[in-house]
Design a protein around this motif. Structure first.
Motif, PDB file in Angstrom:
ATOM      1  N   MET A   1       0.824  -1.204   0.000  1.00 41.91           N
ATOM      2  CA  MET A   1       0.000   0.000   0.000  1.00 41.91           C
ATOM      3  C   MET A   1       0.868   1.269   0.000  1.00 41.91           C
ATOM      4  O   MET A   1       0.575   2.228  -0.719  1.00 41.91           O
ATOM      5  CB  MET A   1      -0.920   0.005   1.220  1.00 41.91           C
ATOM      6  CG  MET A   1      -1.936   1.127   1.205  1.00 41.91           C
ATOM      7  SD  MET A   1      -3.093   1.016  -0.175  1.00 41.91           S
ATOM      8  CE  MET A   1      -4.067  -0.416   0.328  1.00 41.91           C
ATOM      9  N   LYS A   2       1.939   1.261   0.802  1.00 37.85           N
ATOM     10  CA  LYS A   2       2.827   2.425   0.825  1.00 37.85           C
ATOM     11  C   LYS A   2       3.463   2.644  -0.546  1.00 37.85           C
ATOM     12  O   LYS A   2       3.654   3.787  -0.982  1.00 37.85           O
ATOM     13  CB  LYS A   2       3.906   2.245   1.891  1.00 37.85           C
ATOM     14  CG  LYS A   2       3.430   2.451   3.317  1.00 37.85           C
ATOM     15  CD  LYS A   2       4.594   2.400   4.283  1.00 37.85           C
ATOM     16  CE  LYS A   2       4.130   2.683   5.714  1.00 37.85           C
ATOM     17  NZ  LYS A   2       5.259   2.631   6.674  1.00 37.85           N
ATOM     18  N   GLU A   3       3.776   1.550  -1.225  1.00 34.96           N
ATOM     19  CA  GLU A   3       4.392   1.666  -2.544  1.00 34.96           C
ATOM     20  C   GLU A   3       3.419   2.289  -3.542  1.00 34.96           C
ATOM     21  O   GLU A   3       3.806   3.110  -4.375  1.00 34.96           O
ATOM     22  CB  GLU A   3       4.836   0.283  -3.031  1.00 34.96           C
ATOM     23  CG  GLU A   3       5.676   0.324  -4.292  1.00 34.96           C
ATOM     24  CD  GLU A   3       6.924   1.176  -4.153  1.00 34.96           C
ATOM     25  OE1 GLU A   3       7.295   1.849  -5.145  1.00 34.96           O
ATOM     26  OE2 GLU A   3       7.538   1.182  -3.060  1.00 34.96           O
ATOM     27  N   THR A   4       2.155   1.929  -3.439  1.00 36.73           N
ATOM     28  CA  THR A   4       1.128   2.516  -4.305  1.00 36.73           C
ATOM     29  C   THR A   4       1.016   4.019  -4.075  1.00 36.73           C
ATOM     30  O   THR A   4       0.941   4.807  -5.023  1.00 36.73           O
ATOM     31  CB  THR A   4      -0.238   1.855  -4.045  1.00 36.73           C
ATOM     32  OG1 THR A   4      -0.158   0.468  -4.371  1.00 36.73           O
ATOM     33  CG2 THR A   4      -1.329   2.511  -4.892  1.00 36.73           C
ATOM     34  N   ILE A   5       1.019   4.402  -2.790  1.00 31.89           N
ATOM     35  CA  ILE A   5       0.939   5.823  -2.443  1.00 31.89           C
ATOM     36  C   ILE A   5       2.133   6.586  -3.007  1.00 31.89           C
ATOM     37  O   ILE A   5       1.984   7.675  -3.582  1.00 31.89           O
ATOM     38  CB  ILE A   5       0.845   5.995  -0.914  1.00 31.89           C
ATOM     39  CG1 ILE A   5      -0.484   5.426  -0.405  1.00 31.89           C
ATOM     40  CG2 ILE A   5       0.981   7.466  -0.524  1.00 31.89           C
ATOM     41  CD1 ILE A   5      -0.589   5.345   1.099  1.00 31.89           C
ATOM     42  N   LYS A   6       3.326   6.001  -2.887  1.00 35.19           N
ATOM     43  CA  LYS A   6       4.536   6.638  -3.413  1.00 35.19           C
ATOM     44  C   LYS A   6       4.450   6.789  -4.932  1.00 35.19           C
ATOM     45  O   LYS A   6       4.861   7.802  -5.493  1.00 35.19           O
ATOM     46  CB  LYS A   6       5.767   5.819  -3.041  1.00 35.19           C
ATOM     47  CG  LYS A   6       6.137   5.881  -1.565  1.00 35.19           C
ATOM     48  CD  LYS A   6       7.375   5.036  -1.281  1.00 35.19           C
ATOM     49  CE  LYS A   6       7.759   5.084   0.194  1.00 35.19           C
ATOM     50  NZ  LYS A   6       8.954   4.254   0.484  1.00 35.19           N
ATOM     51  N   GLN A   7       3.892   5.777  -5.595  1.00 34.89           N
ATOM     52  CA  GLN A   7       3.763   5.826  -7.046  1.00 34.89           C
ATOM     53  C   GLN A   7       2.787   6.917  -7.489  1.00 34.89           C
ATOM     54  O   GLN A   7       3.028   7.607  -8.484  1.00 34.89           O
ATOM     55  CB  GLN A   7       3.305   4.463  -7.569  1.00 34.89           C
ATOM     56  CG  GLN A   7       4.363   3.376  -7.471  1.00 34.89           C
ATOM     57  CD  GLN A   7       3.835   2.010  -7.870  1.00 34.89           C
ATOM     58  OE1 GLN A   7       2.667   1.854  -8.245  1.00 34.89           O
ATOM     59  NE2 GLN A   7       4.693   1.003  -7.798  1.00 34.89           N
ATOM     60  N   VAL A   8       1.699   7.050  -6.734  1.00 34.52           N
ATOM     61  CA  VAL A   8       0.723   8.106  -7.050  1.00 34.52           C
ATOM     62  C   VAL A   8       1.370   9.482  -6.915  1.00 34.52           C
ATOM     63  O   VAL A   8       1.236  10.347  -7.792  1.00 34.52           O
ATOM     64  CB  VAL A   8      -0.504   8.009  -6.124  1.00 34.52           C
ATOM     65  CG1 VAL A   8      -1.398   9.242  -6.292  1.00 34.52           C
ATOM     66  CG2 VAL A   8      -1.297   6.748  -6.424  1.00 34.52           C
ATOM     67  N   ILE A   9       2.091   9.693  -5.816  1.00 32.76           N
ATOM     68  CA  ILE A   9       2.750  10.977  -5.585  1.00 32.76           C
ATOM     69  C   ILE A   9       3.777  11.265  -6.671  1.00 32.76           C
ATOM     70  O   ILE A   9       3.852  12.380  -7.213  1.00 32.76           O
ATOM     71  CB  ILE A   9       3.404  11.000  -4.193  1.00 32.76           C
ATOM     72  CG1 ILE A   9       2.326  10.950  -3.105  1.00 32.76           C
ATOM     73  CG2 ILE A   9       4.283  12.250  -4.022  1.00 32.76           C
ATOM     74  CD1 ILE A   9       2.871  10.764  -1.707  1.00 32.76           C
ATOM     75  N   ALA A  10       4.565  10.250  -7.033  1.00 28.56           N
ATOM     76  CA  ALA A  10       5.591  10.423  -8.063  1.00 28.56           C
ATOM     77  C   ALA A  10       4.959  10.734  -9.419  1.00 28.56           C
ATOM     78  O   ALA A  10       5.443  11.596 -10.169  1.00 28.56           O
ATOM     79  CB  ALA A  10       6.455   9.166  -8.161  1.00 28.56           C
ATOM     80  N   HIS A  11       3.864  10.038  -9.721  1.00 27.77           N
ATOM     81  CA  HIS A  11       3.167  10.252 -10.988  1.00 27.77           C
ATOM     82  C   HIS A  11       2.647  11.679 -11.096  1.00 27.77           C
ATOM     83  O   HIS A  11       2.833  12.347 -12.131  1.00 27.77           O
ATOM     84  CB  HIS A  11       2.004   9.256 -11.084  1.00 27.77           C
ATOM     85  CG  HIS A  11       1.187   9.383 -12.336  1.00 27.77           C
ATOM     86  ND1 HIS A  11       1.374   8.589 -13.439  1.00 27.77           N
ATOM     87  CD2 HIS A  11       0.174  10.233 -12.662  1.00 27.77           C
ATOM     88  CE1 HIS A  11       0.520   8.940 -14.389  1.00 27.77           C
ATOM     89  NE2 HIS A  11      -0.234   9.929 -13.940  1.00 27.77           N
ATOM     90  N   GLU A  12       2.020  12.156 -10.045  1.00 27.25           N
ATOM     91  CA  GLU A  12       1.446  13.499 -10.092  1.00 27.25           C
ATOM     92  C   GLU A  12       2.528  14.582 -10.063  1.00 27.25           C
ATOM     93  O   GLU A  12       2.389  15.618 -10.708  1.00 27.25           O
ATOM     94  CB  GLU A  12       0.447  13.669  -8.941  1.00 27.25           C
ATOM     95  CG  GLU A  12      -0.702  12.674  -9.022  1.00 27.25           C
ATOM     96  CD  GLU A  12      -2.040  13.253  -8.638  1.00 27.25           C
ATOM     97  OE1 GLU A  12      -2.078  14.318  -8.013  1.00 27.25           O
ATOM     98  OE2 GLU A  12      -3.062  12.638  -8.989  1.00 27.25           O
ATOM     99  N   ALA A  13       3.599  14.320  -9.313  1.00 27.48           N
ATOM    100  CA  ALA A  13       4.709  15.282  -9.281  1.00 27.48           C
ATOM    101  C   ALA A  13       5.329  15.431 -10.668  1.00 27.48           C
ATOM    102  O   ALA A  13       5.652  16.551 -11.110  1.00 27.48           O
ATOM    103  CB  ALA A  13       5.774  14.830  -8.273  1.00 27.48           C
ATOM    104  N   GLN A  14       5.482  14.333 -11.368  1.00 23.69           N
ATOM    105  CA  GLN A  14       6.057  14.382 -12.713  1.00 23.69           C
ATOM    106  C   GLN A  14       5.140  15.115 -13.677  1.00 23.69           C
ATOM    107  O   GLN A  14       5.597  15.870 -14.541  1.00 23.69           O
ATOM    108  CB  GLN A  14       6.319  12.965 -13.232  1.00 23.69           C
ATOM    109  CG  GLN A  14       7.124  12.921 -14.519  1.00 23.69           C
ATOM    110  CD  GLN A  14       8.480  13.605 -14.389  1.00 23.69           C
ATOM    111  OE1 GLN A  14       9.257  13.275 -13.497  1.00 23.69           O
ATOM    112  NE2 GLN A  14       8.758  14.555 -15.268  1.00 23.69           N
ATOM    113  N   ALA A  15       3.830  14.916 -13.519  1.00 22.22           N
ATOM    114  CA  ALA A  15       2.863  15.612 -14.377  1.00 22.22           C
ATOM    115  C   ALA A  15       2.962  17.124 -14.188  1.00 22.22           C
ATOM    116  O   ALA A  15       2.858  17.896 -15.153  1.00 22.22           O
ATOM    117  CB  ALA A  15       1.447  15.124 -14.074  1.00 22.22           C
ATOM    118  N   ILE A  16       3.170  17.538 -12.946  1.00 15.39           N
ATOM    119  CA  ILE A  16       3.333  18.969 -12.666  1.00 15.39           C
ATOM    120  C   ILE A  16       4.584  19.510 -13.354  1.00 15.39           C
ATOM    121  O   ILE A  16       4.560  20.572 -13.982  1.00 15.39           O
ATOM    122  CB  ILE A  16       3.398  19.222 -11.148  1.00 15.39           C
ATOM    123  CG1 ILE A  16       2.032  18.936 -10.507  1.00 15.39           C
ATOM    124  CG2 ILE A  16       3.836  20.660 -10.850  1.00 15.39           C
ATOM    125  CD1 ILE A  16       2.053  18.939  -8.995  1.00 15.39           C
TER     126      ILE A  16
END
Length: 207
Positions: A1-16
């Motif tokens: 679950m923590k890995e999923t959260i990290k992936q979501v944050i990384a994905h959105e940060a890259q989009a920004i």
């Protein structure tokens, strides 16, 4: 679950980080400044669904930082709320698809009320109907939604929020918005107290 959260944050940060900083942003800032601060109109934002929530946030943030703005719900605009629009206003609409029916109808109605109202469009579709009719087009970069279905507005709304913040901060700098200006518009709560304290400190430092 923590890995999923990290992936979501990384994905959105890259989009920004991938948001294109193009002339459309500069044109939007100039249009808002001209219509609101020189012609004494206001900024009218609009959007449907999640995009509408972002448009509302942009309007309230602009208002609290010295640029009068209101949110106009596209559906309610067809039932009398269009009357909030005035001849020196500037429209800012958000549509990820660039072809939201209610937004297209709103633009047509506003044009019928006051021909030639400047239009700013934030969208992921540079070839959409809205983009083609925009005086200033701001491209989101068309990021993929982090939603596992690829459907729910997630990354796209994050990017829209950041674009709104960029416009607000740029306008604050352009008009020289101060702590004292902020305090006059935001009296209550922690931010009101903080802005008044900072305004007092600014006054002391300037004497």
């Amino acid at each position: 679950m923590k890995e999923t959260i990290k992936q979501v944050i990384a994905h959105e940060a890259q989009a920004i980080l991938n948001i294109p900083v193009e002339d459309g942003m500069l044109e939007a800032i100039e249009l808002i400044h001209r219509q609101v601060h020189l012609k004494k109109g206001k900024l009218v934002t609009s959007g449907m669904g999640k995009a509408g929530q972002i448009a509302l946030n942009i309007a309230t943030t602009f208002s609290s930082t010295g640029t009068p703005a209101v949110f106009l719900h596209p559906s309610e605009s067809q039932h009398g709320d269009l009357g909030v629009v005035q001849e020196n206003d500037v429209l800012l609409v958000i549509s990820n698809s660039g072809k939201t029916r209610e937004i297209i109808e709103l633009i047509d109605l506003a044009e019928n009320l006051y021909a030639g109202l400047p239009l700013i469009v934030i969208s992921s579709n540079p070839k959409g109907v809205l983009a083609q009719n925009a005086d200033a087009f701001i491209y989101t970069g068309n990021p993929k939604e982090v939603c596992p279905l690829g459907l729910s507005p997630t990354t796209s709304t994050t990017v829209m929020t950041v674009i709104g913040d960029a416009l607000v901060v740029s306008m604050m700098n352009k008009i020289g918005f101060t702590n004292d200006d902020y305090a006059k518009r935001h009296h209550g709560g922690y931010l009101g107290s903080k802005s008044r304290l900072q305004a007092k400190n600014d006054t002391k430092n300037n004497h």
